[in-house]
Design a protein around this motif. Structure first.
Motif, mmCIF file in Angstrom:
data_model
loop_
_atom_site.group_PDB
_atom_site.id
_atom_site.type_symbol
_atom_site.label_atom_id
_atom_site.label_comp_id
_atom_site.label_asym_id
_atom_site.label_seq_id
_atom_site.Cartn_x
_atom_site.Cartn_y
_atom_site.Cartn_z
ATOM 1 N N ASP A 149 37.993 42.335 43.509
ATOM 2 C CA ASP A 149 38.090 40.910 43.196
ATOM 3 C C ASP A 149 37.098 40.532 42.101
ATOM 4 O O ASP A 149 37.404 39.742 41.200
ATOM 5 C CB ASP A 149 37.826 40.060 44.442
ATOM 6 C CG ASP A 149 38.980 40.105 45.427
ATOM 7 O OD1 ASP A 149 40.077 40.547 45.035
ATOM 8 O OD2 ASP A 149 38.780 39.720 46.592
ATOM 9 N N GLN A 150 35.881 41.088 42.199
ATOM 10 C CA GLN A 150 34.873 40.803 41.193
ATOM 11 C C GLN A 150 35.318 41.309 39.825
ATOM 12 O O GLN A 150 35.145 40.634 38.812
ATOM 13 C CB GLN A 150 33.543 41.477 41.581
ATOM 14 C CG GLN A 150 32.890 40.907 42.840
ATOM 15 C CD GLN A 150 32.389 39.491 42.636
ATOM 16 O OE1 GLN A 150 33.105 38.529 42.860
ATOM 17 N NE2 GLN A 150 31.160 39.357 42.202
ATOM 18 N N ALA A 151 35.888 42.496 39.798
ATOM 19 C CA ALA A 151 36.348 43.076 38.539
ATOM 20 C C ALA A 151 37.498 42.262 37.956
ATOM 21 O O ALA A 151 37.558 42.027 36.749
ATOM 22 C CB ALA A 151 36.777 44.520 38.757
ATOM 23 N N GLN A 152 38.413 41.834 38.812
ATOM 24 C CA GLN A 152 39.541 41.032 38.347
ATOM 25 C C GLN A 152 39.056 39.706 37.786
ATOM 26 O O GLN A 152 39.567 39.224 36.761
ATOM 27 C CB GLN A 152 40.523 40.778 39.489
ATOM 28 C CG GLN A 152 41.377 41.984 39.854
ATOM 29 C CD GLN A 152 42.429 41.639 40.882
ATOM 30 O OE1 GLN A 152 42.392 40.588 41.510
ATOM 31 N NE2 GLN A 152 43.383 42.536 41.066
ATOM 32 N N GLY A 153 38.073 39.101 38.454
ATOM 33 C CA GLY A 153 37.531 37.827 37.980
ATOM 34 C C GLY A 153 36.908 37.968 36.605
ATOM 35 O O GLY A 153 37.134 37.141 35.713
ATOM 36 N N ALA A 154 36.128 39.016 36.422
ATOM 37 C CA ALA A 154 35.478 39.247 35.136
ATOM 38 C C ALA A 154 36.525 39.497 34.050
ATOM 39 O O ALA A 154 36.396 39.008 32.917
ATOM 40 C CB ALA A 154 34.529 40.434 35.235
ATOM 41 N N SER A 155 37.567 40.254 34.392
ATOM 42 C CA SER A 155 38.622 40.553 33.425
ATOM 43 C C SER A 155 39.382 39.285 33.031
ATOM 44 O O SER A 155 39.694 39.072 31.856
ATOM 45 C CB SER A 155 39.594 41.576 34.018
ATOM 46 O OG SER A 155 40.675 41.811 33.143
ATOM 47 N N GLN A 162 44.358 30.431 38.958
ATOM 48 C CA GLN A 162 45.340 29.408 38.611
ATOM 49 C C GLN A 162 44.698 28.022 38.556
ATOM 50 O O GLN A 162 45.046 27.210 37.695
ATOM 51 C CB GLN A 162 46.490 29.441 39.626
ATOM 52 C CG GLN A 162 47.329 30.705 39.520
ATOM 53 C CD GLN A 162 48.274 30.892 40.686
ATOM 54 O OE1 GLN A 162 48.036 30.400 41.793
ATOM 55 N NE2 GLN A 162 49.359 31.628 40.465
ATOM 56 N N LYS A 163 43.771 27.769 39.457
ATOM 57 C CA LYS A 163 43.071 26.480 39.433
ATOM 58 C C LYS A 163 42.226 26.339 38.179
ATOM 59 O O LYS A 163 42.188 25.274 37.549
ATOM 60 C CB LYS A 163 42.185 26.343 40.673
ATOM 61 C CG LYS A 163 42.924 26.058 41.960
ATOM 62 C CD LYS A 163 41.931 25.929 43.103
ATOM 63 C CE LYS A 163 42.614 25.639 44.410
ATOM 64 N NZ LYS A 163 41.633 25.517 45.530
ATOM 65 N N LEU A 164 41.526 27.393 37.815
ATOM 66 C CA LEU A 164 40.700 27.366 36.609
ATOM 67 C C LEU A 164 41.583 27.129 35.388
ATOM 68 O O LEU A 164 41.239 26.325 34.509
ATOM 69 C CB LEU A 164 39.944 28.683 36.452
ATOM 70 C CG LEU A 164 39.117 28.836 35.159
ATOM 71 C CD1 LEU A 164 38.095 27.719 35.028
ATOM 72 C CD2 LEU A 164 38.429 30.203 35.139
ATOM 73 N N LEU A 168 38.308 36.110 33.154
ATOM 74 C CA LEU A 168 37.456 35.244 32.335
ATOM 75 C C LEU A 168 37.355 35.780 30.906
ATOM 76 O O LEU A 168 37.379 35.014 29.939
ATOM 77 C CB LEU A 168 36.065 35.124 32.963
ATOM 78 C CG LEU A 168 35.980 34.336 34.268
ATOM 79 C CD1 LEU A 168 34.571 34.382 34.823
ATOM 80 C CD2 LEU A 168 36.416 32.890 34.047
ATOM 81 N N SER A 169 37.246 37.084 30.786
ATOM 82 C CA SER A 169 37.184 37.686 29.460
ATOM 83 C C SER A 169 38.471 37.423 28.685
ATOM 84 O O SER A 169 38.441 37.100 27.489
ATOM 85 C CB SER A 169 36.947 39.196 29.579
ATOM 86 O OG SER A 169 36.970 39.816 28.313
#
Length: 221
Positions: free
Chosen positions: A87-93, A135-137, A95-96
């Protein structure tokens, strides 16, 4: 109420809640069970009921890694859950990707369904991973593109043809629950006075409020 204190000394064995407890420890045969598994590690109980045991034993039983940082005199525990790390990796990807413009933030005003309501189409929403936080972001970023819109309500749609049909009234019920095209709506911004309420629409029957910064939770009425 019993309190739990986890910690490790420099020798990584036992830790008391404070130095004062160290001389007041009384053995009472207490045990520690993690996820239905008994830990074979020493357990002690202070006079005030505080349970003391090995932080390493508990942390490792939960799948975390434990490290002793001698320089800072600190026990460092890091969660090793693969799902969490993914999840952390997906979030960083994600945002990038947003920062590098890989998701379209373009919006197109389709029209007005009723006085005070603006229908907007976004071609980038369908490319956002199926993660409600992402999706919210994305929805919040779309709202920023519509600062000049003064409508009391703005509806966000992911399908342009369905949005146009909705504005023009070219639709009819095709399921027991009504028109299936309404599932193309994914967001709604409502303004009431000085307050703004943003909603992520998951389906015709399911909505999730976006509560962050200027967006507040709509009061119950």
């Amino acid at each position: 109420m019993k309190k739990w204190v986890l910690g490790v000394s420099a020798g990584a064995v036992m830790v008391a809640a404070s130095a004062a407890y160290a001389s007041e420890v009384l053995p009472k045969g207490r045990q520690v069970v993690v996820n239905h598994e008994l830990l074979h590690t020493p357990v002690e109980v202070a006079k005030d009921g505080t349970t003391m045991t090995s932080a390493r034993a508990v942390a490792e039983a939960l799948g975390a890694s434990v490290n002793w940082n001698e320089r800072t005199n600190t026990v460092e525990i890091q969660r090793a859950d693969p799902a969490y790390q993914n999840d952390q990796a997906q979030g960083a990807s994600f945002l990038s990707s947003l920062l590098h413009g890989r998701f379209s933030l373009q919006v197109e005003v389709i029209g007005h369904k009723e006085p005070g309501t603006t229908i907007v189409f976004s071609d980038g929403y369908v490319d956002v991973p199926e993660n409600t936080d992402f999706q919210k972001l994305f929805l919040m970023l779309l709202v920023e593109q519509l600062r000049d819109q003064t409508s009391q309500k703005i509806e966000f749609w992911s399908n342009k043809e369905l949005a146009q049909a909705y504005v023009e009234g070219r639709y009819k019920a095709d399921t027991l629950e009504g028109w299936s095209g309404l599932n193309a709506r994914f967001g709604e911004l409502t303004r009431e006075g000085d307050q703004a309420y943003l909603t992520h629409i998951l389906s015709v029957h399911e909505r999730d409020a976006v509560i962050l910064g200027t967006y507040k939770e709509r009061p119950l009425r």
